[in-house]
Design an enzyme around this catalytic site. Structure first.
Site, PDB file in Angstrom:
ATOM      1  N   TRP A   1       0.873  -1.178   0.000  1.00 34.45           N
ATOM      2  CA  TRP A   1       0.000   0.000   0.000  1.00 34.45           C
ATOM      3  C   TRP A   1       0.904   1.221   0.000  1.00 34.45           C
ATOM      4  O   TRP A   1       1.566   1.508   1.007  1.00 34.45           O
ATOM      5  CB  TRP A   1      -0.908  -0.040   1.233  1.00 34.45           C
ATOM      6  CG  TRP A   1      -1.698   1.185   1.588  1.00 34.45           C
ATOM      7  CD1 TRP A   1      -1.655   1.852   2.784  1.00 34.45           C
ATOM      8  CD2 TRP A   1      -2.688   1.878   0.805  1.00 34.45           C
ATOM      9  NE1 TRP A   1      -2.550   2.902   2.778  1.00 34.45           N
ATOM     10  CE2 TRP A   1      -3.196   2.935   1.570  1.00 34.45           C
ATOM     11  CE3 TRP A   1      -3.195   1.678  -0.499  1.00 34.45           C
ATOM     12  CZ2 TRP A   1      -4.179   3.820   1.103  1.00 34.45           C
ATOM     13  CZ3 TRP A   1      -4.171   2.556  -0.969  1.00 34.45           C
ATOM     14  CH2 TRP A   1      -4.653   3.594  -0.171  1.00 34.45           C
TER      15      TRP A   1
ATOM     16  N   SER B   1       1.073   4.297   0.705  1.00 40.50           N
ATOM     17  CA  SER B   1       0.203   5.151   1.523  1.00 40.50           C
ATOM     18  C   SER B   1       0.614   6.621   1.479  1.00 40.50           C
ATOM     19  O   SER B   1       1.781   6.956   1.727  1.00 40.50           O
ATOM     20  CB  SER B   1       0.292   4.633   2.965  1.00 40.50           C
ATOM     21  OG  SER B   1      -0.075   5.623   3.890  1.00 40.50           O
ATOM     22  N   GLY B   2      -0.359   7.481   1.222  1.00 43.48           N
ATOM     23  CA  GLY B   2      -0.095   8.919   1.261  1.00 43.48           C
ATOM     24  C   GLY B   2       0.202   9.390   2.673  1.00 43.48           C
ATOM     25  O   GLY B   2       1.043  10.257   2.890  1.00 43.48           O
ATOM     26  N   PHE B   3      -0.488   8.808   3.640  1.00 49.01           N
ATOM     27  CA  PHE B   3      -0.257   9.162   5.042  1.00 49.01           C
ATOM     28  C   PHE B   3       1.183   8.820   5.439  1.00 49.01           C
ATOM     29  O   PHE B   3       1.890   9.621   6.066  1.00 49.01           O
ATOM     30  CB  PHE B   3      -1.255   8.417   5.939  1.00 49.01           C
ATOM     31  CG  PHE B   3      -0.963   8.552   7.398  1.00 49.01           C
ATOM     32  CD1 PHE B   3      -1.384   9.663   8.110  1.00 49.01           C
ATOM     33  CD2 PHE B   3      -0.251   7.565   8.074  1.00 49.01           C
ATOM     34  CE1 PHE B   3      -1.095   9.792   9.465  1.00 49.01           C
ATOM     35  CE2 PHE B   3       0.044   7.689   9.418  1.00 49.01           C
ATOM     36  CZ  PHE B   3      -0.382   8.803  10.118  1.00 49.01           C
TER      37      PHE B   3
ATOM     38  N   ASP C   1      -0.776  14.953   6.172  1.00 54.28           N
ATOM     39  CA  ASP C   1      -1.347  14.302   4.983  1.00 54.28           C
ATOM     40  C   ASP C   1      -2.521  15.143   4.480  1.00 54.28           C
ATOM     41  O   ASP C   1      -3.681  14.771   4.630  1.00 54.28           O
ATOM     42  CB  ASP C   1      -1.785  12.879   5.390  1.00 54.28           C
ATOM     43  CG  ASP C   1      -2.357  12.079   4.238  1.00 54.28           C
ATOM     44  OD1 ASP C   1      -2.102  12.432   3.076  1.00 54.28           O
ATOM     45  OD2 ASP C   1      -3.066  11.086   4.525  1.00 54.28           O
TER      46      ASP C   1
ATOM     47  N   ASP D   1      -1.912   4.953  -3.540  1.00 59.57           N
ATOM     48  CA  ASP D   1      -2.900   5.839  -2.915  1.00 59.57           C
ATOM     49  C   ASP D   1      -2.751   7.215  -3.568  1.00 59.57           C
ATOM     50  O   ASP D   1      -1.892   7.996  -3.169  1.00 59.57           O
ATOM     51  CB  ASP D   1      -2.581   5.895  -1.414  1.00 59.57           C
ATOM     52  CG  ASP D   1      -3.438   6.891  -0.662  1.00 59.57           C
ATOM     53  OD1 ASP D   1      -4.436   7.370  -1.218  1.00 59.57           O
ATOM     54  OD2 ASP D   1      -3.096   7.178   0.507  1.00 59.57           O
TER      55      ASP D   1
ATOM     56  N   ARG E   1     -12.715   5.149  -3.921  1.00 58.38           N
ATOM     57  CA  ARG E   1     -12.817   5.158  -2.448  1.00 58.38           C
ATOM     58  C   ARG E   1     -13.855   6.194  -2.032  1.00 58.38           C
ATOM     59  O   ARG E   1     -13.736   7.363  -2.404  1.00 58.38           O
ATOM     60  CB  ARG E   1     -11.440   5.493  -1.885  1.00 58.38           C
ATOM     61  CG  ARG E   1     -11.420   5.979  -0.440  1.00 58.38           C
ATOM     62  CD  ARG E   1      -9.993   6.081   0.026  1.00 58.38           C
ATOM     63  NE  ARG E   1      -9.824   6.786   1.271  1.00 58.38           N
ATOM     64  CZ  ARG E   1      -8.666   6.903   1.928  1.00 58.38           C
ATOM     65  NH1 ARG E   1      -7.566   6.344   1.427  1.00 58.38           N
ATOM     66  NH2 ARG E   1      -8.588   7.567   3.050  1.00 58.38           N
TER      67      ARG E   1
HETATM   68  C1  SPV Z   1      -3.296   6.296   3.813  1.00 61.01           C
HETATM   69  O1  SPV Z   1      -2.662   5.390   4.374  1.00 61.01           O
HETATM   70  O2  SPV Z   1      -2.741   7.262   3.268  1.00 61.01           O
HETATM   71  C2  SPV Z   1      -4.764   6.232   3.763  1.00 61.01           C
HETATM   72  C3  SPV Z   1      -5.451   5.514   4.827  1.00 61.01           C
HETATM   73  O3  SPV Z   1      -5.331   6.834   2.888  1.00 61.01           O
HETATM   74  S1  SPV Z   1      -5.917   6.676   6.028  1.00 61.01           S
HETATM   75  O4  SPV Z   1      -4.739   7.409   6.436  1.00 61.01           O
HETATM   76  O5  SPV Z   1      -6.514   5.913   7.124  1.00 61.01           O
HETATM   77  O6  SPV Z   1      -6.907   7.568   5.424  1.00 61.01           O
HETATM   78 MG    MG Z   2      -4.157   8.269   1.961  1.00 58.78          MG
END
Ligand code: SPV
Ligand code: MG
Length: 290
Positions: free
Chosen positions: A40, A42-44, A54, A81, A155
């Site tokens: 994943w 992930s943007g976060f 984020d 993401d 999403r």
């Molecule tokens: C990420 O991991 O960047 C997500 C999941 O989009 S969340 O941070 O829970 O939105």
């Molecule tokens: Mg994200």
């Protein structure tokens, strides 16, 4: 075989793709070593790695470069993401072309407005785009992909925005009708109830994707019982594990006035050499350096 095909094959073979969050090629390699099916991107996690919130601050170029490197080093299908798609449907056309070239197997695009606010923050501003606008973005993603197997995941943040189950279902149905291959539904409830109710009520054909960060009672076994889930994302456990491990190590070194107290709890230098591929460098030196 394209990355998208690989992702679809794993889904067909196992009925569920289990993806681990990563923020660097090394964390993606460790996820592969642990046996996860996918990464994943992930943007976060990437935002946290840069030390910024984020909220659409990390650029597409930064995320794209990391996606490419993670796909290259891990060998696993990468679920990218792409947040809101970096703007409107026109920006999505460009983004999809770039992510496909970077080796992404799937992209996840969310129905919030740009710039977005991270989903799990208490009291966060969660502005959504209109359903028709997001359908246009999904259609743009479909038309931009060269490989028909690139998985387009729509999403919905309807539950995150507090709009309720009916709105989440309405949006999910509209996004499937626009051509999404999968529907990710996100929730910040502290138990799986809200998500399980959504999945039970889901009457579409597209598999569901879940990110059970807020409701850790959700297990692989429990997800499998729901039958309709095709992608399970462990959303931010690489960066949180790193933060915890670095804090503990740094504090111990400060306390001890030296590094002798942490040797047994951190990876050895040899371990890191192995991850970097130094054994192959040594072999190649013997073969090719004259
Ligand atoms: C990420 O991991 O960047 C997500 C999941 O989009 S969340 O941070 O829970 O939105
Ligand atoms: Mg994200």
């Amino acid at each position: 075989m394209t990355p998208g095909r690989k992702f679809r094959d794993v889904l067909a073979a196992k009925g569920l793709v289990e993806a681990m969050a990563s923020h660097s090629p090394l964390s993606a390699m460790l996820a592969a070593e642990a046996g996860f099916d996918a990464i994943w991107a992930s943007g976060f996690e990437l935002s946290a790695m840069y030390g910024v919130p984020d909220v659409s601050i990390v650029s597409m170029t930064q995320h794209l470069d990391m996606t490419r490197a993670m796909a290259d080093r891990s060998g696993l299908p990468v679920v990218a993401d792409i947040d809101t798609g970096f703007g409107n449907a026109i920006d999505v056309l460009f983004a999809i072309e770039q992510y496909e070239r970077a080796g992404a197997a799937a992209i996840v695009m969310e129905d919030k407005s740009f710039p977005k606010v991270t989903s799990l923050i208490a009291g966060g501003r969660q502005d959504m785009v209109r359903i028709e606008e997001f359908q246009g973005k999904i259609e743009a993603a479909r038309s931009a992909r060269r490989d028909a197997d690139l998985v387009i995941v729509a999403r919905t943040e309807a539950l995150i925005a507090g709009l309720g189950q009916d709105e989440a279902l309405k949006r999910a149905r509209a996004y499937e009708a626009a051509g999404a291959d999968m529907i990710l539904v996100h929730s910040k409830q502290k138990t799986p109830d809200e998500i399980e109710a959504f999945v039970r009520a889901w009457d579409g054909k597209a598999p569901i994707a879940l990110v059970p960060t807020a409701y850790p009672q959700m297990t692989v076994a429990r997800v499998r019982e729901l039958k309709k889930v095709g992608l399970l994302i462990w959303g931010n456990h690489a960066i949180r594990a790193s933060v915890g491990a670095m804090r503990a190590t740094f504090a111990q070194i400060r306390k001890d006035g030296g590094i002798h107290g942490v040797e047994s709890s951190i990876a050895t230098v040899e371990d890191v050499f192995d991850l970097q591929g130094m054994p192959a460098v040594k072999d190649n030196e013997k073969r090719f350096l004259r």
